[in-house]
Design a protein around this motif. Structure first.
Motif, mmCIF file in Angstrom:
data_model
loop_
_atom_site.group_PDB
_atom_site.id
_atom_site.type_symbol
_atom_site.label_atom_id
_atom_site.label_comp_id
_atom_site.label_asym_id
_atom_site.label_seq_id
_atom_site.Cartn_x
_atom_site.Cartn_y
_atom_site.Cartn_z
ATOM 1 N N HIS A 65 0.855 -1.198 0.000
ATOM 2 C CA HIS A 65 0.000 0.000 0.000
ATOM 3 C C HIS A 65 0.891 1.248 0.000
ATOM 4 N N PHE A 66 0.502 2.248 -0.822
ATOM 5 C CA PHE A 66 1.268 3.504 -0.855
ATOM 6 C C PHE A 66 0.305 4.681 -0.918
ATOM 7 N N ARG A 67 0.801 5.841 -0.513
ATOM 8 C CA ARG A 67 0.024 7.075 -0.621
ATOM 9 C C ARG A 67 0.960 8.279 -0.587
ATOM 10 N N TRP A 68 0.488 9.351 -1.216
ATOM 11 C CA TRP A 68 1.181 10.642 -1.185
ATOM 12 C C TRP A 68 0.327 11.617 -0.375
ATOM 13 N N THR A 69 0.969 12.338 0.555
ATOM 14 C CA THR A 69 0.259 13.339 1.340
ATOM 15 C C THR A 69 0.900 14.711 1.154
ATOM 16 N N TYR A 70 0.091 15.723 1.339
ATOM 17 C CA TYR A 70 0.558 17.116 1.242
ATOM 18 C C TYR A 70 0.380 17.782 2.593
ATOM 19 N N THR A 130 4.944 13.936 1.079
ATOM 20 C CA THR A 130 5.497 12.730 1.701
ATOM 21 C C THR A 130 4.970 11.485 1.005
ATOM 22 N N CYS A 131 5.910 10.586 0.696
ATOM 23 C CA CYS A 131 5.578 9.309 0.070
ATOM 24 C C CYS A 131 5.593 8.225 1.156
#
Length: 243
Positions: A65-70, A130-131
């Motif tokens: 599982h991956f996600r990018w956050t700001y 952030t990755c």
């Protein structure tokens, strides 16, 4: 003094510590996430920018599982989320908050790339990106890496004039030192040859003086042959014969 029981427990404690170390070692060398060497990047307003992110795992991965956050001073949001089934599957997007974002990741050639492209940049896009990665195959071990984006009106060109001047001066000084060393070696060589030639001249002139002054070994000490005296007439007067 520790008893026999304590001495028996010591090897057990060491064995337990060693096993714990062997268990933790692979964990520290397993899941890794990277956004590259440049953790601070600049982009011009209205353009697009690539936000890189790659991951690696010594144990492989399944349903990763991956996600990018700001994150900025006044906002936080999840930009995109997705999963990677296994090493032979490309990343799949499950959630996207902004249509300006495009996932450009791939697992081909073991790149494990989950980078994104952000188009039509605005000044409000400045902030931390952030990755995040979570690998269920490693007991849901998680890791992340952060990159800071600064959106500017224009990119300023770096003036390298001072740097070039410094490099030119340093190069000139080094070249001058090398030239001085070469000249010094040449002068030393010439002086050495001059001294050797002068020494040869002194030895030669000394031999000639000895010959002219009649020193031992010269022709001046040769005596006339005794045959001249023997050829004189024997009938000369006694006074003449005493010659």
């Amino acid at each position: 003094m520790p008893g026999a029981g304590d001495r028996g427990k010591a090897p057990a404690r060491w064995l337990g510590t060693g096993l714990l170390g062997l268990f933790l070692l692979p964990v520290t060398l397993s899941l890794e996430v990277s956004v590259g060497k440049a953790t601070n990047i600049y982009a011009v307003n209205g353009t697009e920018i690539l936000l890189p992110c790659t991951f690696s795992s010594c144990f492989g991965f399944e349903d990763l599982h991956f996600r990018w956050t700001y994150n900025s001073s006044d906002a936080f949001k999840i930009l995109i989320e997705g999963t990677v089934k296994n090493e032979k599957s490309d990343p799949k997007v499950t959630l996207k908050d902004d249509d300006r974002i495009t996932l450009v990741g791939s697992t081909k050639e073991k790149m494990n790339n989950i980078s994104i492209v952000l188009r039509d940049l605005e000044f409000s896009d400045t902030g931390k990106y952030t990755c995040h990665v979570k690998n269920p195959k490693e007991n849901n071990l998680q890791h992340h890496a952060t990159i800071f984006l600064q959106v500017v009106d224009r990119l300023e060109e770096v003036d390298n004039t001072v740097t070039l001047i410094i490099l030119a001066v340093v190069g000139g000084v080094i070249g001058l030192l090398i030239l001085i060393l070469l000249i010094k070696k040449l002068i030393v060589f010439i002086l050495k040859k001059t001294r050797e030639k002068k020494k040869e001249c002194l030895v030669s002139s000394s031999g000639n003086d000895n010959t002219e002054n009649g020193l031992p070994g010269s022709k001046a000490e040769e005596k006339p042959p005794s045959k001249v005296l023997e050829s004189l007439p024997s009938h000369l007067p006694p006074d003449m014969q005493c010659f």
